[in-house]
Design an enzyme around this catalytic site. Structure first.
Site, short mmCIF file in Angstrom:
data_model
loop_
_atom_site.label_atom_id
_atom_site.label_comp_id
_atom_site.label_asym_id
_atom_site.label_seq_id
_atom_site.Cartn_x
_atom_site.Cartn_y
_atom_site.Cartn_z
N LYS A 248 -35.15 51.68 -32.91
CA LYS A 248 -34.29 50.13 -32.58
C LYS A 248 -34.67 48.95 -32.72
O LYS A 248 -35.57 48.58 -31.79
CB LYS A 248 -33.00 50.72 -31.07
N LYS B 50 -31.58 52.26 -35.86
CA LYS B 50 -30.53 51.09 -35.95
C LYS B 50 -31.04 50.01 -35.85
O LYS B 50 -32.25 49.36 -35.28
CB LYS B 50 -30.44 51.31 -34.34
#
Ligand code: PBG
Length: 325
Positions: free
Chosen positions: A194, A247
């Site tokens: 992320k 992400k």
């Protein structure tokens, strides 16, 4: 010319046979925002077409989505300011509306896959994913809070937990806490790679969860890095993650590909709020055609290697392509 690649493109039937990548509504996870109250359906200004629902209206939305073939949902809570504190105690409070919603959803739709968000930011008065002391985000002191939150969510009936906080060691810490309490079947969808991205803006608007000071660069990954994603993935796998997530998605297709090539676990990609908002804005301006740009975008994320895609376009895709593309 012996070889003419165009022969395989000359009709829809032949193109269909030759297609290398497919996308079906069952590959999608639809993110939902929920707030306390009743009869609320308020559109997120920076994410047109996506709403904050109260528990009652959320149930209606989930039913509509299930009828379209969407079976997977990740739910994020919008928490009132007066319930936020430094240690995110509301995240595991017995009267927490988010946990109540999960119970109701799983009671009404036991066949759906309901995924939680594990991080402090929706409940933190500091707006950070970890505990803040003197401007520093504390790693090890955050882990017990994440474990309390995880146990409350497992207890409420979530099928999978989604740790989105990026603290070191949290997957193993949460896995052990779950197993000790008998939640051996509760899965973990790890936010593995992320990044500290500018693409989360509309999401933070939806939850009013932006950091009150500083940024998230000391825990979310540097957008410059790719090989570091392998380190994160090795750790998450060794600590018991069931699915590995990258992400954002569109700006990190190379990272999706890298994890797909190197790990056997299913790979998820989060087509985040800002990425969806960019496309929506261009389409609403008449600069792009949503009917073509949306499926092409999702297909590209699949082609890069994502088995699963979290996207705010899940419903729009399922409405147009109930049998997939
Ligand atoms: C935070 C969290 C964020 C998103 C999911 N979980 C934002 C952040 O890290 O500030 C963003 C998702 C999106 O933009 O759609 N725990």
């Amino acid at each position: 010319m012996l070889r003419r690649p165009r022969r395989n493109r000359q009709s829809a039937a032949i193109r269909g046979m030759a297609a290398e990548t497919h996308l079906h509504p069952r590959h999608l996870i639809f993110p939902q925002f929920v707030l306390d109250g009743s009869n609320i359906r308020s559109e997120i200004h920076s994410l047109p077409g996506i709403y904050r629902f109260s528990p009652d209206t959320l149930l209606g939305e989930i039913e509509a989505c299930m009828n379209l073939g969407i079976t997977n949902f990740v739910v994020f809570p919008a928490v009132a300011d007066q319930l936020k504190d430094r240690t995110a105690t509301y995240s595991y409070a017995s009267d927490n509306f988010y946990l109540k919603v999960a119970r109701e959803v799983k009671k009404r739709f036991p066949e759906c896959c309901l995924i939680s968000d594990v991080a402090m930011d929706p409940y933190s008065s500091d707006g950070h994913d970890g505990l803040v002391r003197d401007g520093e985000i504390l790693n090890d002191d955050t882990l017990p809070i994440l474990a309390s939150m995880s146990l409350a969510q497992a207890e409420a009936g979530f099928d999978m937990l989604g740790p989105s906080d990026m603290m070191d060691g949290r997957i193993g810490y949460i896995r052990q806490a779950l197993d000790e309490q008998g939640f051996t079947q509760t899965g973990i969808l790890a936010y593995t790679a992320k990044y500290a991205s500018a693409m989360y803006g509309p999401f933070r608007d939806a939850l009013d969860s932006a950091p009150k000071s500083g940024d998230k660069k000391s825990y979310q990954m540097n957008p410059a890095n790719k090989r570091e994603a392998l380190v994160e993935a090795e750790l998450d796998v060794s600590e018991g993650a069931d699915i590995l997530m990258v992400k954002p998605a569109l700006h990190y297709l190379d990272v999706i590909h890298l994890l797909k090539e190197n790990f056997e676990q299913p790979i998820a990609a989060y087509h985040v709020s800002g990425e969806c908002a960019m496309l929506r804005a261009a389409c609403n301006n008449g600069w792009l055609d949503f009917e073509r740009a949306m499926p092409e975008t999702l297909l590209s994320i699949r082609r890069a290697g994502a088995d699963v895609i979290l996207t705010y376009f899940a419903k729009e895709f399922a409405m147009r392509f109930p049998h997939g593309i």
